[in-house]
Design a protein around this motif. Structure first.
Motif, PDB file in Angstrom:
ATOM      1  N   TYR A  13      75.222  86.879  61.764  1.00  0.00           N
ATOM      2  CA  TYR A  13      76.454  86.455  61.114  1.00  0.00           C
ATOM      3  C   TYR A  13      77.629  86.798  62.021  1.00  0.00           C
ATOM      4  O   TYR A  13      77.498  87.523  63.001  1.00  0.00           O
ATOM      5  N   ASN A  15      80.174  88.666  61.866  1.00  0.00           N
ATOM      6  CA  ASN A  15      80.612  90.047  62.051  1.00  0.00           C
ATOM      7  C   ASN A  15      79.839  90.754  63.156  1.00  0.00           C
ATOM      8  O   ASN A  15      80.393  91.597  63.859  1.00  0.00           O
ATOM      9  N   ILE A  54      89.031  95.715  60.425  1.00  0.00           N
ATOM     10  CA  ILE A  54      89.159  94.348  59.907  1.00  0.00           C
ATOM     11  C   ILE A  54      87.779  93.696  59.822  1.00  0.00           C
ATOM     12  O   ILE A  54      87.440  93.014  58.843  1.00  0.00           O
ATOM     13  N   ASN A  55      86.962  93.929  60.843  1.00  0.00           N
ATOM     14  CA  ASN A  55      85.606  93.392  60.859  1.00  0.00           C
ATOM     15  C   ASN A  55      84.767  93.963  59.725  1.00  0.00           C
ATOM     16  O   ASN A  55      84.002  93.245  59.069  1.00  0.00           O
ATOM     17  N   PHE A  57      85.953  95.143  56.901  1.00  0.00           N
ATOM     18  CA  PHE A  57      86.502  94.651  55.632  1.00  0.00           C
ATOM     19  C   PHE A  57      85.954  93.264  55.285  1.00  0.00           C
ATOM     20  O   PHE A  57      85.669  92.968  54.119  1.00  0.00           O
ATOM     21  N   THR A  58      85.798  92.401  56.275  1.00  0.00           N
ATOM     22  CA  THR A  58      85.306  91.044  56.018  1.00  0.00           C
ATOM     23  C   THR A  58      83.779  90.954  55.972  1.00  0.00           C
ATOM     24  O   THR A  58      83.231  89.908  55.618  1.00  0.00           O
ATOM     25  N   TYR A  59      83.103  92.029  56.335  1.00  0.00           N
ATOM     26  CA  TYR A  59      81.638  92.040  56.422  1.00  0.00           C
ATOM     27  C   TYR A  59      80.964  91.646  55.110  1.00  0.00           C
ATOM     28  O   TYR A  59      80.110  90.742  55.094  1.00  0.00           O
ATOM     29  N   ILE A  61      82.065  89.869  52.771  1.00  0.00           N
ATOM     30  CA  ILE A  61      82.427  88.490  52.440  1.00  0.00           C
ATOM     31  C   ILE A  61      81.529  87.511  53.202  1.00  0.00           C
ATOM     32  O   ILE A  61      81.086  86.492  52.651  1.00  0.00           O
ATOM     33  N   ASN A  62      81.253  87.825  54.458  1.00  0.00           N
ATOM     34  CA  ASN A  62      80.505  86.908  55.325  1.00  0.00           C
ATOM     35  C   ASN A  62      78.991  87.053  55.221  1.00  0.00           C
ATOM     36  O   ASN A  62      78.262  86.146  55.632  1.00  0.00           O
ATOM     37  N   ARG A  71      82.311  99.151  52.650  1.00  0.00           N
ATOM     38  CA  ARG A  71      83.687  99.521  52.973  1.00  0.00           C
ATOM     39  C   ARG A  71      83.977 100.964  52.616  1.00  0.00           C
ATOM     40  O   ARG A  71      84.667 101.687  53.350  1.00  0.00           O
TER      41      ARG A  71
END
Length: 470
Positions: A13, A15, A54-55, A57-59, A61-62, A71
């Motif tokens: 993915y 991330n 930031i990476n 935080f979006t982990y 989600i992706n 988190r």
């Protein structure tokens, strides 16, 4: 291609791809700017460090299969270092030391009303006061993102190999610059010195940098298959990794002080012994590397034993070099020119004990010693102690050091207790342990690039043990 092959041999993915980019950039780009020193490199380090949270935080989600509370776990891992960094910034604005004019001479004096305050700083430059904390914070953010984001050893191996490949390139450029300098090329003479290597002002700092990545490259190499036939052996990925790591070890020796050389040779010897056990022609090893070699015929066993014999010879040579370099290392450590730094240690410890909990603040060593150093030392400014741990104790105190070191140590204990230790982890652990031990008697962590590499390797050790994909 099987689904299992897709999982094992690719990033899964976005991330993980960002993680690889972030770690490679963190380890290589700052080193191109004076070894990570200076305002430009510090800005770059901080900017790259911000990518990691930031990476993370979006982990979730992706990636739908992201572990629960990713988190939260990341926040808990980095929180102590964030607190230490906030304290470092806050305390600069409550100085315990200031400049004063005495008979038209500018001198330092203690600010008495603040001298006993826990959260004051003896630094007179904001850059000096926060630079070490920014480097450690950015490194910590990146290192723990490895632990949180990836559960694939393929990703960790790829990341380490990319970083080490860049260091191989830097080493080659450094050797070329050294050769041009020796040939008195005018353009190089203007920008280079006897003590420099690549962009590092002090070549001994590059030695620690190359040492870390030589070990990291071999840690990734042992996760590849061993080829036994000569037509495949010399074109295999493991052989290329071996060549690259030997080159980095050689550059590390070339740029190191006499004191550090035995540790380089001893590390190489240990790693080659681990490689020997990995390919020793037992049934389990042969089944893992090449099932066709399990027939016990003389020719087959000779072929199966060749790599192990090569690694044994390399380990023996490394041990011999270690033994030959031991006496020069002791002579270097006991040399008269180091006597003054050792005298400074006693004065530094006395000053550190005055503020045991949080120290005098980052970047304060030179200012504190300008006031506290004894009459037995010449009246000159000292900007470093004989060891990193003494400087860290004076500037950050017991609690400051504990806040930075506690979480990695706890995670090491957790990972090793739960999963044991693999060959790759053992190889990665050696340079981490060696440099941590050397910080008590020497200064391996003067360069930000070394600090970043140290943290990245530590995070890789933890992530490797926690990996679900073998």
């Amino acid at each position: 291609m099987l689904d299992e092959d897709v999982i094992l041999k690719s990033t899964r993915y976005i991330n993980e791809r960002i993680l690889i980019f972030n770690i490679v950039a963190m380890s290589l780009l700052p080193a191109m700017f004076f070894g990570g020193s200076g305002a430009t490199a510090l800005s770059l380090i901080f900017s790259l460090g911000i990518i990691a949270p930031i990476n993370v935080f979006t982990y979730p989600i992706n990636w739908i299969d992201a572990p629960d509370f990713s988190r939260t776990k990341y926040a808990l891992c980095v929180l102590p270092v964030i607190i230490a960094s906030v304290i470092a910034i806050y305390r600069f604005f409550t100085p315990s030391i200031a400049y004063t004019n005495f008979e038209q001479i500018e001198a330092l004096r203690m600010v008495l009303e603040n001298s006993q305050n826990l959260f004051t700083s003896a630094a007179t430059s904001f850059f000096d006061a926060v630079s070490d904390n920014i480097v450690v914070l950015s490194s910590c953010l990146a290192a723990f993102s490895i632990f949180i984001i990836t559960k694939s050893r393929f990703v960790i191996k790829t990341m380490l190999m990319c970083c080490a490949t860049g260091v191989v390139l830097f080493s080659a450029i450094g050797l070329i610059l050294d050769a041009l300098y020796a040939l008195d090329v005018p353009a190089v003479k203007r920008i280079y010195t006897d003590f420099a290597f690549f962009t590092f002002a002090d070549k001994t700092e590059f030695s620690f940098y190359a040492y870390i990545w030589a070990s990291a490259l071999l840690a990734s190499g042992i996760y590849t298959f061993q080829r036994f036939s000569f037509q495949n052996l010399f074109g295999s990925l493991r052989f290329l990794i071996m060549l690259g790591s030997i080159f980095l070890f050689a550059v590390s020796v070339y740029t190191s002080s006499e004191f550090f050389k035995p540790f380089i040779y001893a590390t190489a010897a240990f790693i080659f012994v681990v490689y020997t056990f990995d390919v020793f022609p037992t049934k389990s090893n042969l089944r893992r590397h090449n099932k066709r070699l399990i027939d016990h015929s003389f020719g087959t066993m000779l072929k199966a034993s060749t790599p192990a014999a090569i690694y044994i010879i390399m380990a023996a040579c490394s041990l011999a070099l270690c033994a030959f370099s031991a006496k020069p290392a002791m002579d270097f450590q006991n040399a008269p020119e180091r006597a003054e730094l050792k005298k400074l240690d006693a004065d530094a410890m006395d000053a550190a004990l005055e503020k045991q909990l949080f120290g005098w603040g980052g970047g304060s060593f030179q200012n504190v010693m300008a006031i506290r150093q004894g009459d037995d030392i010449e009246n000159i400014a000292h900007n470093k102690a004989s060891s990193d741990i003494i400087k860290a104790f004076l500037e950050y105190g017991f609690l400051g050091i504990a806040m930075i070191a506690a979480m990695p140590i706890l995670l090491f204990i957790y990972i090793f207790a739960k999963f044991g230790i693999s060959k790759s982890q053992a190889i990665m652990l050696v340079p981490v342990a060696v440099l941590a031990a050397l910080s008590f008697v020497s200064t391996p962590f003067l360069s930000p690039s070394v600090i970043i590499s140290f943290w990245i390797l530590s995070g890789s050790i933890i992530a490797w043990g926690n990996s679900e994909i073998i």
